[in-house]
Design a protein around this motif. Structure first.
Motif, PDB file in Angstrom:
ATOM      1  N   PHE A 164       0.840  -1.197   0.000  1.00 25.07           N
ATOM      2  CA  PHE A 164       0.000   0.000   0.000  1.00 25.07           C
ATOM      3  C   PHE A 164       0.882   1.256   0.000  1.00 25.07           C
ATOM      4  O   PHE A 164       2.029   1.232   0.452  1.00 25.07           O
ATOM      5  N   ASP A 165       0.324   2.365  -0.514  1.00 18.08           N
ATOM      6  CA  ASP A 165       1.056   3.630  -0.590  1.00 18.08           C
ATOM      7  C   ASP A 165       0.647   4.600   0.507  1.00 18.08           C
ATOM      8  O   ASP A 165       1.478   5.362   1.010  1.00 18.08           O
ATOM      9  N   SER A 166      -0.629   4.594   0.861  1.00 19.79           N
ATOM     10  CA  SER A 166      -1.165   5.479   1.891  1.00 19.79           C
ATOM     11  C   SER A 166      -2.166   4.701   2.727  1.00 19.79           C
ATOM     12  O   SER A 166      -2.704   3.673   2.280  1.00 19.79           O
ATOM     13  N   VAL A 167      -2.431   5.194   3.926  1.00 17.76           N
ATOM     14  CA  VAL A 167      -3.429   4.576   4.788  1.00 17.76           C
ATOM     15  C   VAL A 167      -4.342   5.660   5.333  1.00 17.76           C
ATOM     16  O   VAL A 167      -3.882   6.742   5.718  1.00 17.76           O
ATOM     17  N   LEU A 168      -5.638   5.389   5.314  1.00 18.76           N
ATOM     18  CA  LEU A 168      -6.635   6.317   5.852  1.00 18.76           C
ATOM     19  C   LEU A 168      -7.041   5.855   7.248  1.00 18.76           C
ATOM     20  O   LEU A 168      -7.325   4.675   7.463  1.00 18.76           O
ATOM     21  N   VAL A 169      -7.099   6.811   8.176  1.00 19.62           N
ATOM     22  CA  VAL A 169      -7.524   6.517   9.546  1.00 19.62           C
ATOM     23  C   VAL A 169      -8.709   7.420   9.874  1.00 19.62           C
ATOM     24  O   VAL A 169      -8.584   8.637   9.857  1.00 19.62           O
ATOM     25  N   HIS A 170      -9.845   6.794  10.179  1.00 24.29           N
ATOM     26  CA  HIS A 170     -11.079   7.532  10.417  1.00 24.29           C
ATOM     27  C   HIS A 170     -11.375   7.779  11.890  1.00 24.29           C
ATOM     28  O   HIS A 170     -12.350   8.475  12.201  1.00 24.29           O
ATOM     29  N   SER A 171     -10.592   7.203  12.809  1.00 27.13           N
ATOM     30  CA  SER A 171     -10.920   7.327  14.230  1.00 27.13           C
ATOM     31  C   SER A 171      -9.698   7.043  15.089  1.00 27.13           C
ATOM     32  O   SER A 171      -8.777   6.327  14.655  1.00 27.13           O
ATOM     33  N   PRO A 172      -9.676   7.586  16.321  1.00 26.69           N
ATOM     34  CA  PRO A 172      -8.601   7.227  17.255  1.00 26.69           C
ATOM     35  C   PRO A 172      -8.554   5.730  17.536  1.00 26.69           C
ATOM     36  O   PRO A 172      -7.478   5.162  17.731  1.00 26.69           O
ATOM     37  N   ALA A 185       9.433   0.357  10.154  1.00 27.70           N
ATOM     38  CA  ALA A 185       9.990  -0.021   8.859  1.00 27.70           C
ATOM     39  C   ALA A 185       8.890  -0.191   7.816  1.00 27.70           C
ATOM     40  O   ALA A 185       9.034   0.214   6.651  1.00 27.70           O
ATOM     41  N   ALA A 186       7.768  -0.778   8.231  1.00 22.45           N
ATOM     42  CA  ALA A 186       6.653  -0.982   7.304  1.00 22.45           C
ATOM     43  C   ALA A 186       5.960   0.333   6.967  1.00 22.45           C
ATOM     44  O   ALA A 186       5.414   0.495   5.871  1.00 22.45           O
ATOM     45  N   ALA A 187       5.981   1.278   7.905  1.00 25.34           N
ATOM     46  CA  ALA A 187       5.351   2.582   7.663  1.00 25.34           C
ATOM     47  C   ALA A 187       6.240   3.496   6.837  1.00 25.34           C
ATOM     48  O   ALA A 187       5.753   4.441   6.194  1.00 25.34           O
ATOM     49  N   GLY A 188       7.526   3.257   6.832  1.00 27.92           N
ATOM     50  CA  GLY A 188       8.467   4.134   6.143  1.00 27.92           C
ATOM     51  C   GLY A 188       8.160   4.263   4.663  1.00 27.92           C
ATOM     52  O   GLY A 188       7.866   3.279   3.986  1.00 27.92           O
ATOM     53  N   GLY A 189       8.207   5.514   4.177  1.00 32.38           N
ATOM     54  CA  GLY A 189       7.937   5.779   2.776  1.00 32.38           C
ATOM     55  C   GLY A 189       6.470   5.864   2.422  1.00 32.38           C
ATOM     56  O   GLY A 189       6.107   6.130   1.268  1.00 32.38           O
ATOM     57  N   ARG A 190       5.599   5.649   3.393  1.00 33.86           N
ATOM     58  CA  ARG A 190       4.159   5.680   3.147  1.00 33.86           C
ATOM     59  C   ARG A 190       3.533   6.883   3.846  1.00 33.86           C
ATOM     60  O   ARG A 190       4.102   7.445   4.773  1.00 33.86           O
ATOM     61  N   PHE A 208       5.831   7.090   9.567  1.00 35.44           N
ATOM     62  CA  PHE A 208       5.291   7.450   8.261  1.00 35.44           C
ATOM     63  C   PHE A 208       6.099   8.577   7.622  1.00 35.44           C
ATOM     64  O   PHE A 208       6.612   9.465   8.312  1.00 35.44           O
ATOM     65  N   ALA A 209       6.183   8.545   6.296  1.00 33.59           N
ATOM     66  CA  ALA A 209       6.905   9.592   5.577  1.00 33.59           C
ATOM     67  C   ALA A 209       6.217  10.937   5.753  1.00 33.59           C
ATOM     68  O   ALA A 209       6.879  11.965   5.934  1.00 33.59           O
ATOM     69  N   ARG A 210       4.895  10.934   5.692  1.00 36.58           N
ATOM     70  CA  ARG A 210       4.117  12.159   5.883  1.00 36.58           C
ATOM     71  C   ARG A 210       2.835  11.826   6.635  1.00 36.58           C
ATOM     72  O   ARG A 210       2.263  10.754   6.448  1.00 36.58           O
ATOM     73  N   ILE A 211       2.403  12.762   7.469  1.00 40.95           N
ATOM     74  CA  ILE A 211       1.111  12.662   8.140  1.00 40.95           C
ATOM     75  C   ILE A 211       0.293  13.875   7.737  1.00 40.95           C
ATOM     76  O   ILE A 211       0.728  15.022   7.919  1.00 40.95           O
TER      77      ILE A 211
END
Length: 233
Positions: A164-172, A185-190, A208-211
């Motif tokens: 996956f390239d990005s992940v959407l989070v809708h809630s805490p 490591a898995a979040a890196g670059g995403r 994450f690369a960007r939030i």
């Protein structure tokens, strides 16, 4: 439906169904490849439905509307909703006196307080067992409001999808689940795209690369924060 065919960037949708499937349709229309792997599932509760003295309803999500509408055929109450998507769900369920705060829980509390008093009667707030915002607390001493828990949000056993390239989070709640599934490591670059600051809080050090944070806590703003996939020239 784990994913949809497509060539655009792959976006992991972590929210519960059926909302996850609606998000998938919206992403596909924008040119993304949605990957539906919910970290949260909604489990109905058999809470007794006491409607005595209820003068109005307040909903903080479409899920609350759906859960309540399934429990009673009555549609004669005025309805206050946190935002336009929840208002649309209420109207689609048959409620015809619906007012939307067009924002977050604070906006809903302000809308109710401006239109309702302690003498106006009881407002029932059907929703999750653990609400993301304390609507009753914001209105304490001004308006009689009683939460009605109709469903619980529980973690699934889903793992992170591959590629996956990005992940959407809708809630805490989903963010906390994601924090336990994804290594730095898995979040890196995403990219992480969250519906609110509160939803991103558990993931600020996740690698994450960007939030990116939605300008307002609703689906349209979340997708706007995600942006559009690069188009070939």
């Amino acid at each position: 439906m784990a994913g949809m065919d497509g060539t655009g960037p792959r976006v992991w949708i972590t929210r519960a169904r059926p909302g996850a499937d609606r998000t998938a349709v919206a992403l596909a229309a924008r040119g993304f490849t949605p990957v539906v792997a919910p970290l949260i599932a909604l489990v109905p509760l058999d809470t007794p439905l006491d409607l005595a003295g209820v003068a109005a309803l307040a909903f903080t999500s479409p899920n609350g509307v759906t859960a309540f509408a399934a429990r009673t055929p009555r549609r004669d109450w005025p309805v206050f909703t946190v935002g336009d998507a929840t208002a649309a769900a209420a109207r689609a369920s048959g409620f015809d006196r619906v007012r939307s705060a067009g924002g977050a829980v604070d906006d809903l509390a302000a809308l109710i307080a401006a239109d309702w008093t302690a003498d106006s009667g009881l407002i029932l707030a059907p929703g999750p067992q653990e609400p993301a915002g304390d609507l009753a607390g914001r209105l304490a001493g001004r308006v009689a409001l009683r939460p009605l828990p109709l469903y619980a949000a529980v973690e699934t056993d889903a793992s992170a999808p591959v590629g996956f390239d990005s992940v959407l989070v809708h809630s805490p709640r989903a963010a906390r689940a994601l924090a336990t599934r994804l290594s730095p490591a898995a979040a890196g670059g995403r990219d992480l795209v969250a519906i609110s600051v509160a939803a991103a809080a558990a993931l600020t050090g996740a690698g994450f690369a960007r939030i990116r944070i939605a300008a307002t806590p609703d689906e349209d703003s979340l997708l706007a924060a995600l942006g559009n996939p690069a188009r070939p020239v």
